[in-house]
Design a protein around this motif. Structure first.
Motif, PDB file in Angstrom:
ATOM      1  N   ASP A  94       0.937  -1.108   0.108  1.00 25.32           N
ATOM      2  CA  ASP A  94      -0.005  -0.110   0.054  1.00 25.32           C
ATOM      3  C   ASP A  94       0.912   1.087   0.013  1.00 25.32           C
ATOM      4  N   ASP A  95       2.120   1.146  -0.315  1.00 22.47           N
ATOM      5  CA  ASP A  95       3.078   2.163  -0.390  1.00 22.47           C
ATOM      6  C   ASP A  95       3.569   2.776   0.818  1.00 22.47           C
ATOM      7  N   THR A  96       2.993   2.219   2.005  1.00 23.36           N
ATOM      8  CA  THR A  96       3.555   2.744   3.354  1.00 23.36           C
ATOM      9  C   THR A  96       4.881   2.312   3.657  1.00 23.36           C
ATOM     10  N   PRO A  97       5.529   2.841   4.460  1.00 17.50           N
ATOM     11  CA  PRO A  97       7.135   2.550   4.652  1.00 17.50           C
ATOM     12  C   PRO A  97       6.858   1.154   5.603  1.00 17.50           C
ATOM     13  N   ALA A  98       7.816   0.461   5.797  1.00 17.62           N
ATOM     14  CA  ALA A  98       7.681  -0.861   6.634  1.00 17.62           C
ATOM     15  C   ALA A  98       9.237  -0.769   7.182  1.00 17.62           C
ATOM     16  N   GLY A  99       9.300  -1.665   8.351  1.00 21.77           N
ATOM     17  CA  GLY A  99      10.504  -2.051   8.848  1.00 21.77           C
ATOM     18  C   GLY A  99      11.245  -3.333   8.213  1.00 21.77           C
TER      19      GLY A  99
END
Length: 309
Positions: free
Chosen positions: A166-171
């Protein structure tokens, strides 16, 4: 036919044998045993007139229209980008690259077919984001993008950023759970405009890449059981050869590259031979059609094992 080109023992297949080899590659992709390594040459297949540059030289030409560089570096993307960064600031270079790659990605049938497979790893070495777009269009939520980033302005020991579907940053902790890792080693226009493009972006990377520090752990872990097929790639620049060599390092193989045998430079021929990469000598458009199941040529022979060195 099969051929060994010149004394450097580059193994090459062409004609019907090239098609049979591609069917073997297709089977390997379907089994998740081969990873696609995608390059800018695929952009030119999306339309009669590409909406974004389809080569580093084309990016250099586009940047030159905004800030003409000295003639000695004018065709070198990395040099032109460095010239702009030094004289106009990094933010200007990033803005211009985002503008050059602003057009919506145009996934090919090949991209869409790859998006349906349970591939552990996909490498996309261009900035346009077509493979990511195909994965998103398919509705998949089980992939993660790992993008190389510039270390300019960074104070942390960081080489890449991770993004969810969904284009959100992730770790980094979310990467092992992903069914597919999309590795974009030079960054991408989407979702955040990460571009490794100037010479300065690669100073630390190329210093460390031989000991694998910039390569994400997820890539190093997944490649161990994989071969690779290069599609739309060229290796006429040392930096491109270095990246490809280090990304496939310690992988299982076999390796293939769809390229025009006549157009190969001496360095490209040596690179393929030294790394045991079988040259599939046929037009990229034909190869993409075979892999995506769009090739309707009759009488294709079943795949046969192909020597890779």
């Amino acid at each position: 036919m099969n051929a060994i080109l010149h004394k450097d023992f580059l193994f090459c297949v062409s004609g019907d044998e090239a098609r049979s080899t591609l069917l073997d590659v297709r089977a390997g992709l379907e089994k998740g045993a081969i990873a696609p390594y995608l390059g800018p040459g695929l952009v030119a297949l999306a339309a009669s007139e590409a909406s974004v540059p389809a080569s580093p030289e084309a990016v250099a030409a586009a940047l030159n229209t905004k800030a003409p560089a000295p003639s000695r570096i004018r065709t070198n993307m990395w040099g032109v980008a460095q010239y702009i960064e030094q004289r106009r600031h990094r933010n200007t270079l990033k803005a211009w690259m985002a503008e050059i790659f602003a057009a919506e990605p145009r996934p090919l049938a090949l991209h869409r077919w790859l998006a349906t497979l349970s591939l552990p790893l996909i490498v996309d070495s261009w900035y346009d984001g077509a493979m990511r777009a195909a994965l998103k269009e398919s509705g998949r939520q089980d992939f993660i993008s790992v993008q190389g980033i510039t270390r300019a302005g960074e104070v942390r020991d960081i080489w890449s950023r991770v993004y969810r579907a969904d284009d959100t940053p992730a770790g980094d902790a979310s990467v092992p759970q992903a069914d597919t890792v999309l590795y974009e080693p030079h960054g991408s226009a989407r979702p955040a405009g990460n571009f490794l493009v100037a010479d300065s972006d690669y100073v630390e990377v190329l210093t460390e890449i031989d000991i694998q520090t910039p390569i994400p752990d997820s890539v190093k872990e997944r490649r161990g059981n994989l071969g690779f097929v290069f599609l739309g790639c060229r290796f006429h620049d040392q930096m491109l050869r270095t990246y490809a060599r280090q990304i496939i390092k310690r992988s299982k193989g076999p390796y293939y590259a769809v390229m025009d045998g006549v157009a190969l430079s001496k360095n490209e021929r040596r690179f393929l031979a030294e790394n045991g990469i079988t040259l599939i000598d046929m037009p990229l458009s034909d190869a993409a059609a075979v892999l995506a199941g769009e090739d309707d040529a009759p009488g294709l022979a079943p795949g046969v094992p192909v020597k890779t060195s």
